[in-house]
Motif scaffolding. Sequence first.
Motif, PDB file in Angstrom:
ATOM      1  N   LYS A  20       1.317  -1.294  -0.575  1.00 59.39           N
ATOM      2  CA  LYS A  20      -0.107  -0.056   0.083  1.00 59.39           C
ATOM      3  C   LYS A  20       0.644   1.319  -0.171  1.00 59.39           C
ATOM      4  O   LYS A  20       1.736   0.990   0.549  1.00 59.39           O
ATOM      5  CB  LYS A  20      -0.567  -0.349   0.798  1.00 59.39           C
ATOM      6  CG  LYS A  20      -1.882  -1.285   1.140  1.00 59.39           C
ATOM      7  CD  LYS A  20      -3.197  -0.437   2.163  1.00 59.39           C
ATOM      8  CE  LYS A  20      -3.751  -1.480   2.072  1.00 59.39           C
ATOM      9  NZ  LYS A  20      -5.307  -0.940   2.584  1.00 59.39           N
ATOM     10  N   LEU A  23      -0.969   4.333   4.518  1.00 55.99           N
ATOM     11  CA  LEU A  23      -1.510   3.483   5.106  1.00 55.99           C
ATOM     12  C   LEU A  23      -1.646   4.578   6.689  1.00 55.99           C
ATOM     13  O   LEU A  23      -0.544   4.503   7.565  1.00 55.99           O
ATOM     14  CB  LEU A  23      -0.923   2.176   6.044  1.00 55.99           C
ATOM     15  CG  LEU A  23      -2.217   0.751   6.919  1.00 55.99           C
ATOM     16  CD1 LEU A  23      -3.141   0.819   6.439  1.00 55.99           C
ATOM     17  CD2 LEU A  23      -0.913   0.004   6.545  1.00 55.99           C
ATOM     18  N   SER A  26      -4.063   5.329  12.015  1.00 54.09           N
ATOM     19  CA  SER A  26      -5.705   4.884  12.896  1.00 54.09           C
ATOM     20  C   SER A  26      -6.698   4.100  11.577  1.00 54.09           C
ATOM     21  O   SER A  26      -7.403   3.376  12.087  1.00 54.09           O
ATOM     22  CB  SER A  26      -6.700   6.269  12.271  1.00 54.09           C
ATOM     23  OG  SER A  26      -6.869   6.594  11.383  1.00 54.09           O
ATOM     24  N   GLU A  27      -5.532   3.290  10.688  1.00 55.03           N
ATOM     25  CA  GLU A  27      -5.991   1.891   9.847  1.00 55.03           C
ATOM     26  C   GLU A  27      -5.940   0.994  11.100  1.00 55.03           C
ATOM     27  O   GLU A  27      -4.219   0.615  10.965  1.00 55.03           O
ATOM     28  CB  GLU A  27      -6.058   1.817   9.065  1.00 55.03           C
ATOM     29  CG  GLU A  27      -6.292   3.229   7.751  1.00 55.03           C
ATOM     30  CD  GLU A  27      -6.372   2.879   6.625  1.00 55.03           C
ATOM     31  OE1 GLU A  27      -6.466   2.101   6.158  1.00 55.03           O
ATOM     32  OE2 GLU A  27      -5.781   3.719   5.914  1.00 55.03           O
ATOM     33  N   ARG A  28      -6.189   0.593  11.837  1.00 57.76           N
ATOM     34  CA  ARG A  28      -5.812  -0.746  12.673  1.00 57.76           C
ATOM     35  C   ARG A  28      -6.314  -2.109  12.035  1.00 57.76           C
ATOM     36  O   ARG A  28      -5.729  -2.831  12.335  1.00 57.76           O
ATOM     37  CB  ARG A  28      -6.465  -0.650  14.068  1.00 57.76           C
ATOM     38  CG  ARG A  28      -6.691   0.071  14.785  1.00 57.76           C
ATOM     39  CD  ARG A  28      -4.661   0.940  14.356  1.00 57.76           C
ATOM     40  NE  ARG A  28      -3.852  -0.149  15.489  1.00 57.76           N
ATOM     41  CZ  ARG A  28      -3.112  -0.304  15.102  1.00 57.76           C
ATOM     42  NH1 ARG A  28      -1.750   0.860  14.397  1.00 57.76           N
ATOM     43  NH2 ARG A  28      -2.082  -1.100  15.736  1.00 57.76           N
ATOM     44  N   THR A  29      -7.178  -2.265  10.967  1.00 52.56           N
ATOM     45  CA  THR A  29      -7.233  -3.662  10.472  1.00 52.56           C
ATOM     46  C   THR A  29      -6.770  -3.158   8.928  1.00 52.56           C
ATOM     47  O   THR A  29      -6.963  -2.551   7.883  1.00 52.56           O
ATOM     48  CB  THR A  29      -8.908  -3.983  10.086  1.00 52.56           C
ATOM     49  OG1 THR A  29      -8.862  -4.045  11.104  1.00 52.56           O
ATOM     50  CG2 THR A  29      -8.836  -5.012   9.772  1.00 52.56           C
ATOM     51  N   TYR A  30      -5.508  -4.365   8.987  1.00 54.33           N
ATOM     52  CA  TYR A  30      -5.290  -4.143   7.393  1.00 54.33           C
ATOM     53  C   TYR A  30      -6.421  -4.820   6.667  1.00 54.33           C
ATOM     54  O   TYR A  30      -6.125  -6.184   6.390  1.00 54.33           O
ATOM     55  CB  TYR A  30      -3.868  -4.753   7.474  1.00 54.33           C
ATOM     56  CG  TYR A  30      -2.942  -5.095   5.837  1.00 54.33           C
ATOM     57  CD1 TYR A  30      -1.838  -3.781   5.920  1.00 54.33           C
ATOM     58  CD2 TYR A  30      -3.281  -5.907   5.009  1.00 54.33           C
ATOM     59  CE1 TYR A  30      -1.104  -3.689   4.409  1.00 54.33           C
ATOM     60  CE2 TYR A  30      -2.311  -5.912   3.491  1.00 54.33           C
ATOM     61  CZ  TYR A  30      -1.999  -4.348   3.738  1.00 54.33           C
ATOM     62  OH  TYR A  30      -0.911  -5.094   1.821  1.00 54.33           O
ATOM     63  N   ARG A  37      -7.718 -10.182   5.072  1.00 54.93           N
ATOM     64  CA  ARG A  37      -7.970  -8.915   6.648  1.00 54.93           C
ATOM     65  C   ARG A  37      -7.737  -9.423   7.480  1.00 54.93           C
ATOM     66  O   ARG A  37      -7.774 -10.518   7.900  1.00 54.93           O
ATOM     67  CB  ARG A  37     -10.134  -9.039   5.871  1.00 54.93           C
ATOM     68  CG  ARG A  37      -9.825  -7.902   7.489  1.00 54.93           C
ATOM     69  CD  ARG A  37     -11.039  -8.083   7.342  1.00 54.93           C
ATOM     70  NE  ARG A  37     -12.081  -7.358   7.903  1.00 54.93           N
ATOM     71  CZ  ARG A  37     -12.766  -6.010   7.109  1.00 54.93           C
ATOM     72  NH1 ARG A  37     -12.429  -5.735   6.262  1.00 54.93           N
ATOM     73  NH2 ARG A  37     -13.332  -5.194   8.321  1.00 54.93           N
ATOM     74  N   ARG A  40      -3.572  -5.502  12.236  1.00 55.17           N
ATOM     75  CA  ARG A  40      -2.336  -4.533  11.735  1.00 55.17           C
ATOM     76  C   ARG A  40      -0.881  -4.973  11.268  1.00 55.17           C
ATOM     77  O   ARG A  40       0.063  -4.789  10.679  1.00 55.17           O
ATOM     78  CB  ARG A  40      -3.340  -2.630  11.707  1.00 55.17           C
ATOM     79  CG  ARG A  40      -1.172  -2.013  11.387  1.00 55.17           C
ATOM     80  CD  ARG A  40      -1.480  -0.819  11.642  1.00 55.17           C
ATOM     81  NE  ARG A  40       0.017   0.215  11.087  1.00 55.17           N
ATOM     82  CZ  ARG A  40       0.292   1.160  10.800  1.00 55.17           C
ATOM     83  NH1 ARG A  40      -1.172   1.131   9.591  1.00 55.17           N
ATOM     84  NH2 ARG A  40       0.978   2.180  10.081  1.00 55.17           N
TER      85      ARG A  40
END
Length: 60
Positions: A20, A23, A26-30, A37, A40
Amino acid sequence: MKVDRYFASSKICNVCGNRKKELALSERTYICECGNRMDRDVNAAVNILKEGKKIYKKCA
């Protein structure tokens, strides 16, 4: 083994290798286009383990 401190472990999908460009912290899920999925931090840990093994094989 030491992995380069600038290795983009959080931005690389540990399943397909897609990287990516952005990223946010604040995005805790990749979430990857390949369907991967996961948390992170877990994704980053798997990538660091893989990179460490790759470095080890070069040295051995």
